[in-house]
Structure formats: structure tokens, C-alpha cells
Design an enzyme around this catalytic site. Structure first.
Site, PDB file in Angstrom:
ATOM      1  N   LYS A   1      45.865  22.267  14.134  1.00 22.39           N
ATOM      2  CA  LYS A   1      46.479  23.559  14.433  1.00 22.39           C
ATOM      3  C   LYS A   1      47.885  23.626  13.818  1.00 22.39           C
ATOM      4  CE  LYS A   1      43.818  24.195  18.705  1.00 22.39           C
ATOM      5  NZ  LYS A   1      43.860  24.498  20.153  1.00 22.39           N
TER       6      LYS A   1
ATOM      7  N   TYR B   1      37.941  32.522  18.299  1.00 26.81           N
ATOM      8  CA  TYR B   1      38.165  32.321  19.738  1.00 26.81           C
ATOM      9  C   TYR B   1      37.551  33.443  20.580  1.00 26.81           C
ATOM     10  CZ  TYR B   1      41.252  28.250  19.334  1.00 26.81           C
ATOM     11  OH  TYR B   1      41.760  26.979  19.124  1.00 26.81           O
TER      12      TYR B   1
ATOM     13  N   ASN C   1      48.266  22.216  21.430  1.00 26.39           N
ATOM     14  CA  ASN C   1      47.543  20.948  21.643  1.00 26.39           C
ATOM     15  C   ASN C   1      46.940  20.362  20.360  1.00 26.39           C
ATOM     16  OD1 ASN C   1      45.491  22.770  21.406  1.00 26.39           O
ATOM     17  ND2 ASN C   1      44.583  22.391  23.418  1.00 26.39           N
TER      18      ASN C   1
ATOM     19  N   HIS D   1      41.798  21.447  17.110  1.00 26.31           N
ATOM     20  CA  HIS D   1      40.603  22.121  17.636  1.00 26.31           C
ATOM     21  C   HIS D   1      39.366  21.343  17.225  1.00 26.31           C
ATOM     22  CE1 HIS D   1      37.410  25.018  18.345  1.00 26.31           C
ATOM     23  NE2 HIS D   1      36.981  24.713  17.129  1.00 26.31           N
TER      24      HIS D   1
ATOM     25  N   GLU E   1      31.158  27.907  13.748  1.00 28.16           N
ATOM     26  CA  GLU E   1      32.520  27.747  13.244  1.00 28.16           C
ATOM     27  C   GLU E   1      32.536  27.256  11.787  1.00 28.16           C
ATOM     28  OE1 GLU E   1      34.252  25.277  16.304  1.00 28.16           O
ATOM     29  OE2 GLU E   1      34.139  26.908  17.770  1.00 28.16           O
TER      30      GLU E   1
END
Ligand code: RTP
Ligand code: MG
Length: 148
Positions: A9, A49, A112, A115, A126
Site C-alpha cells: 500500500k 474495495y 497497514n 493488501h 483482484e
């Protein structure tokens, strides 16, 4: 061979963690079959998402994931989907075990680091969302034999 979609990310890219993260999955024995540094459009973020569309954190999530370059990857190997999730650690880095990526580098749930797809269906969805078929490579069986 099972495949998963992993993505460093924007926080992980900005903090210089691409190399470490790639290294962990390489050392484990997984094979990288596609990778690119890219910016995510708002449209792609919302599609990626979409399962969280109704959640209160959705707009923050879209804003964060589009805030800077990400490093998108496809990895393959036995049980790669579940094992990669284990190597990432739990969603909230505060609870993630030391030795996991989020446990070692993350502090808050909204930033975080990485992914990873959470099921066969989400991995397929995805991978298609982020990569064209011709952007993924195939390895010969000979190379696979070094690992299996
Ligand atoms: P990811 O999809 O990014 O790999 O993360 P995940 O499966 O571990 O977690 P998921 O439930 O899919 O949530 C997606 C991302 O939304 C952010 N989030 N924020 N503020 C909050 O309570 C909250 N909950 C989730 C996280 O950044 C999470 O990675
Ligand atoms: Mg998720």
C-alpha cells in the site's frame, strides 16, 4: 498452481518496504508472476474495495489507497492465498503477531502496509482487476521442481 494478489500500500511504498516484502515471499518459496508500481484511480479503488462500500471507513480507505503509488503483485504457490495472509498478519497491526509484516511494521489499522486476497474468488477477481493476462509470466516445471 494457486495464485494470489498482493499489494504494498502507499504507506509501505513511501517507507521503502517493497524490497523487504518481496524478499519475504521469495524466501518462503513463492514465485512472483507479475508486478508493477502504479497509481490507483478512485474508480479502481472503489471496485477493489467494493465489499466495504457501506462501511464507515470506506471513503478514508479509498482516499488512502489512492494517495500515492502502490506496488501490485501476483504470486503463486501451494496454499499461497492463506499463507500470504498469515505472513501479512491480522488486519489491525496492533494485534498482528511479531514476525508478520503488519506486526513488524504497522501501528494503525488504516495504514497497514499490505493488501492480500482473502479467498480463491477474491484472488481471481483482484488479479483480473489489476493485471492483463499478458503481464503475467509462466515458469517451466523444471524451475518449480527446485521448490516442490
Ligand atoms: P486488505 O483487504 O487491505 O488486505 O485488509 P484485510 O483483508 O485484512 O481487511 P478488510 O476487512 O478487507 O479491510 C480492508 C481495509 O480497510 C481498513 N479498515 N479500516 N477503521 C477501521 O476500523 C478499518 N477496518 C478496516 C484496513 O486498512 C483494511 O486493510
Ligand atoms: Mg480484505
Amino acid at each position: 498452481m494457486e495464485k494470489t494478489f498482493l499489494m504494498v500500500k502507499p504507506d509501505g511504498v513511501q517507507r521503502g518496504l517493497i524490497g523487504d516484502i518481496v524478499s519475504r515471499f521469495e524466501s518462503k518459496g513463492f514465485q512472483l508472476v507479475g508486478a508493477k508500481l502504479m497509481s490507483i484511480s478512485e474508480e479502481l479503488a472503489e471496485k477493489h474495495y467494493e465489499e466495504h462500500k457501506e462501511r464507515p471507513f470506506f471513503s478514508d480507505l479509498v482516499q488512502f489507497i489512492t494517495s500515492g503509488p502502490v506496488f501490485a503483485m501476483v504470486w503463486q504457490g501451494e496454499h499461497v492465498i492463506a499463507t500470504a495472509r498469515q505472513m501479512m498478519g491480522t488486519t489491525n497491526p496492533q494485534e498482528a503477531a511479531p514476525g508478520t509484516i503488519r506486526g513488524d511494521y504497522g501501528l494503525i489499522v488504516g495504514k497497514n502496509i499490505i493488501h492480500g486476497s482473502d479467498s480463491v474468488q477474491s484472488a481471481e477477481r483482484e488479479i483480473k482487476l489489476f493485471f492483463q493476462e499478458e503481464e503475467l509470466v509462466e515458469y517451466s516445471k523444471l524451475i518449480n521442481n527446485w521448490i516442490y
